[in-house]
Design an enzyme around this catalytic site. Structure first.
Site, short mmCIF file in Angstrom:
data_model
loop_
_atom_site.label_atom_id
_atom_site.label_comp_id
_atom_site.label_asym_id
_atom_site.label_seq_id
_atom_site.Cartn_x
_atom_site.Cartn_y
_atom_site.Cartn_z
N GLY A 1 -31.43 -13.30 30.95
CA GLY A 1 -30.30 -13.46 30.04
C GLY A 1 -28.97 -13.59 30.75
O GLY A 1 -28.04 -14.26 30.28
N ASN A 2 -28.86 -12.95 31.95
CA ASN A 2 -27.58 -12.99 32.67
C ASN A 2 -27.28 -14.39 33.22
O ASN A 2 -26.17 -14.66 33.68
CB ASN A 2 -27.57 -11.96 33.81
CG ASN A 2 -28.72 -12.15 34.79
OD1 ASN A 2 -29.63 -12.94 34.54
ND2 ASN A 2 -28.69 -11.44 35.90
N LYS B 1 -39.57 -3.28 18.50
CA LYS B 1 -38.48 -4.05 19.11
C LYS B 1 -37.22 -3.95 18.24
O LYS B 1 -37.15 -4.51 17.14
CB LYS B 1 -38.90 -5.52 19.24
CG LYS B 1 -37.90 -6.43 19.90
CD LYS B 1 -37.81 -6.20 21.39
CE LYS B 1 -36.81 -7.13 22.04
NZ LYS B 1 -36.61 -6.82 23.45
N LYS C 1 -40.14 -12.69 26.40
CA LYS C 1 -40.05 -14.02 27.02
C LYS C 1 -40.77 -14.09 28.37
O LYS C 1 -41.24 -15.15 28.77
CB LYS C 1 -38.61 -14.51 27.12
CG LYS C 1 -37.69 -13.70 28.00
CD LYS C 1 -37.45 -14.31 29.36
CE LYS C 1 -36.50 -13.45 30.14
NZ LYS C 1 -36.68 -13.52 31.58
N LYS D 1 -41.48 -7.70 33.74
CA LYS D 1 -41.48 -8.81 34.72
C LYS D 1 -42.63 -8.65 35.71
O LYS D 1 -43.35 -9.61 36.02
CB LYS D 1 -40.14 -8.86 35.46
CG LYS D 1 -38.97 -9.26 34.56
CD LYS D 1 -37.64 -9.13 35.25
CE LYS D 1 -36.51 -9.70 34.41
NZ LYS D 1 -36.45 -9.21 33.02
#
Length: 316
Positions: free
Chosen positions: A12-13, A129, A215, A277
């Site tokens: 996102g960054n 979430k 994602k 991740k």
């Protein structure tokens, strides 16, 4: 080694800094595209995925603020699709311009992507979430829950928030379209924000559901389905660390699945941050043992091409 198939999952960054305006996000992606083009210059075929957490949260707030009988707020699956479209446009545009500046003739295509999830996934029972605004009072959340039928939970002492399911991705509906574009030498932007969550109904039709797909896991599934050689997960640091922020902190350079699973048992990776991740990287190399996964930063992509800098994960 050129002409590898690479899936790059943008953090996102890479899109959103402190300024949530469209202009600021487009400017951030101009810088992001300059780094991504290094892989294309290297002769690699590229699929780019991206997050949309802050963007879909902001869009949800806008819809709730304007919600009325004449202008009803959209459901979450439609909001995911809208952010896939807007971020896809920004990224497509930034990459096209970066390629032009480098004298590379390549088309860039964004695919609004439906990601199939299992309607019996336990995530639909255990809603986890958090999305949307904080409600300071339990009473406010109760009123909102009665009005919308949504579930609200207290979120880490910061207030009450709506919670939705976060099911695992099973399949990607547009996978043949993505493969066709990739094989035609195009740069593809796909599975934005984890993709639009859909379930298969009894008659075979697909229907959108109120959920958010992680994602990194959607990107991993996509990388497996296109038989990628390399799955790159971009984050804010050049390497994954163990004993992070402690005196004996150590960076992981080359690591295998067994080692990472041992570190997971030791709680070395923060849930909701580095852990998904690492889990997505493990799932990719388990599903495609001839492939490699890399966790690194956007700024380190040049060093990754030149000297395999970053945390490189292999099956054995």
């Amino acid at each position: 080694m050129a002409n590898r198939k690479i899936v790059v999952a943008l953090g996102g960054n890479a899109i959103l800094s402190s300024d949530p305006s469209a202009k600021a996000q487009q400017e951030a992606l101009v810088e992001t595209a300059k780094h991504l083009v290094k892989l294309i210059k290297n002769g690699d075929d590229l699929i780019i995925t991206h997050g949309n957490g802050p963007q879909v949260g902001n869009l949800l707030l806008q819809h709730l603020a304007a919600d009325s009988e004449k202008n009803p707020a959209f459901p979450l699956d439609s909001l995911v699709a809208m952010t896939e479209g807007s971020i896809g446009f920004w990224l497509q545009n930034a990459l096209q311009n970066a390629l032009l500046d480098e004298g590379i003739e390549k088309d860039v295509a964004s695919v609004v992507t439906q990601v199939v999830v299992d309607k019996n996934d336990p995530a639909f029972v255990n809603l986890s979430k958090p999305i949307g605004p904080f409600y300071s009072e339990e009473e406010e959340a109760k009123v909102e829950a009665e009005k919308s039928g949504a579930t609200f939970k207290e979120d880490a002492g910061r207030g009450w928030r709506k919670v939705v399911a976060s099911p695992k991705p099973v399949d990607i509906k547009e996978i043949e379209t993505i493969r066709t574009l990739l094989n035609a030498g195009q740069v593809v932007v796909a599975a934005g924000g984890g993709g639009i969550p859909v379930i298969k109904e009894d008659n075979g039709h697909l229907a959108g559901v109120e959920a958010v797909i992680d994602k990194d896991f959607a990107s991993q599934r996509l990388a497996e389905l296109v038989e990628a050689d390399l799955f790159i997960v971009l984050t804010g640091v050049d390497y994954v660390f163990v004993n992070y922020n402690k005196p004996d902190q150590a960076k992981l350079e080359h690591v295998n699945v067994a080692q990472l699973e041992e570190y997971i048992k030791q709680d070395q990776f923060a849930p909701g941050s580095m852990l998904p991740k690492v889990e997505a990287a493990i799932a990719f190399v388990n599903g495609r043992p001839e492939g490699k996964a890399v966790i690194t930063s956007l700024e380190n992509l040049g060093a990754l091409i030149e000297s395999e800098s970053g945390t490189i994960i292999e099956k054995e």
